[in-house]
Write a protein that holds these residues in place. Structure first.
Motif, PDB file in Angstrom:
ATOM      1  N   ARG A  56      -7.142   5.890  -1.833  1.00 30.30           N
ATOM      2  CA  ARG A  56      -7.631   4.545  -2.141  1.00 30.30           C
ATOM      3  C   ARG A  56      -8.884   4.183  -1.357  1.00 30.30           C
ATOM      4  O   ARG A  56      -9.698   3.405  -1.824  1.00 30.30           O
ATOM      5  CB  ARG A  56      -6.542   3.516  -1.882  1.00 30.30           C
ATOM      6  CG  ARG A  56      -5.448   3.616  -2.902  1.00 30.30           C
ATOM      7  CD  ARG A  56      -4.454   2.536  -2.764  1.00 30.30           C
ATOM      8  NE  ARG A  56      -3.423   2.756  -3.765  1.00 30.30           N
ATOM      9  CZ  ARG A  56      -2.590   1.836  -4.169  1.00 30.30           C
ATOM     10  NH1 ARG A  56      -2.651   0.632  -3.670  1.00 30.30           N
ATOM     11  NH2 ARG A  56      -1.685   2.114  -5.073  1.00 30.30           N
ATOM     12  N   HIS A  70      -1.075  -3.593  -1.617  1.00 30.41           N
ATOM     13  CA  HIS A  70      -0.138  -2.665  -2.255  1.00 30.41           C
ATOM     14  C   HIS A  70       1.169  -3.393  -2.619  1.00 30.41           C
ATOM     15  O   HIS A  70       1.636  -4.261  -1.878  1.00 30.41           O
ATOM     16  CB  HIS A  70       0.143  -1.500  -1.294  1.00 30.41           C
ATOM     17  CG  HIS A  70       0.886  -0.369  -1.897  1.00 30.41           C
ATOM     18  ND1 HIS A  70       0.442   0.320  -3.001  1.00 30.41           N
ATOM     19  CD2 HIS A  70       2.054   0.211  -1.540  1.00 30.41           C
ATOM     20  CE1 HIS A  70       1.309   1.272  -3.294  1.00 30.41           C
ATOM     21  NE2 HIS A  70       2.290   1.228  -2.431  1.00 30.41           N
ATOM     22  N   MET A  93       3.420   2.977   2.162  1.00 32.37           N
ATOM     23  CA  MET A  93       2.545   3.828   1.356  1.00 32.37           C
ATOM     24  C   MET A  93       2.464   5.204   2.022  1.00 32.37           C
ATOM     25  O   MET A  93       2.516   5.314   3.238  1.00 32.37           O
ATOM     26  CB  MET A  93       1.143   3.194   1.301  1.00 32.37           C
ATOM     27  CG  MET A  93       0.153   3.923   0.413  1.00 32.37           C
ATOM     28  SD  MET A  93      -1.531   3.199   0.473  1.00 32.37           S
ATOM     29  CE  MET A  93      -1.264   1.564  -0.158  1.00 32.37           C
TER      30      MET A  93
END
Length: 112
Positions: free
Chosen positions: A54, A41, A46
């Motif tokens: 994901r 990422h 996140m």
């Protein structure tokens, strides 16, 4: 015992797990997938919802989502590989050279 520093974006050491601890955590395919997704990422954090999205093609079960919240993220947090904030629904990933090396080796072996 060899320890590997986990360093934040400011160069501050957040934790120093042993090599055995890192390898034990990454021996589990689900935790390895979580860390790999965070490692790839662009940001160092996140939202957990984004992480679930994901990884939903890899692990499509309801049990997976429950395990993520109640097993995998807390285990990674306990050892300092991530900082999991269940109230805000975020997970922050810090750099660890051994983690990156293990992920690279496993990915290279899976492809080759």
């Amino acid at each position: 015992m060899t320890e590997f520093p986990i360093v934040d974006e400011n160069g501050i050491v957040r934790a120093t797990p042993s090599a055995d601890t890192v390898l034990e955590l990454l021996a589990n395919d689900r935790r390895r997938a979580v860390v790999a997704a965070l490692d790839r990422h662009d940001e160092n954090w996140m939202r957990v919802e984004t992480l679930v999205e994901r990884l939903s093609t890899t692990f499509e079960t309801t049990e997976w989502k429950i395990e993520l919240h109640h097993v995998h993220l807390p285990m990674l947090d306990d050892e300092g590989l991530v900082e999991y904030d269940d109230r805000n629904g975020t997970v922050r990933y810090y750099d660890c050279e051994l983690v990156t090396d293990v992920l690279t080796a496993v990915e290279r072996h899976a492809i080759g």
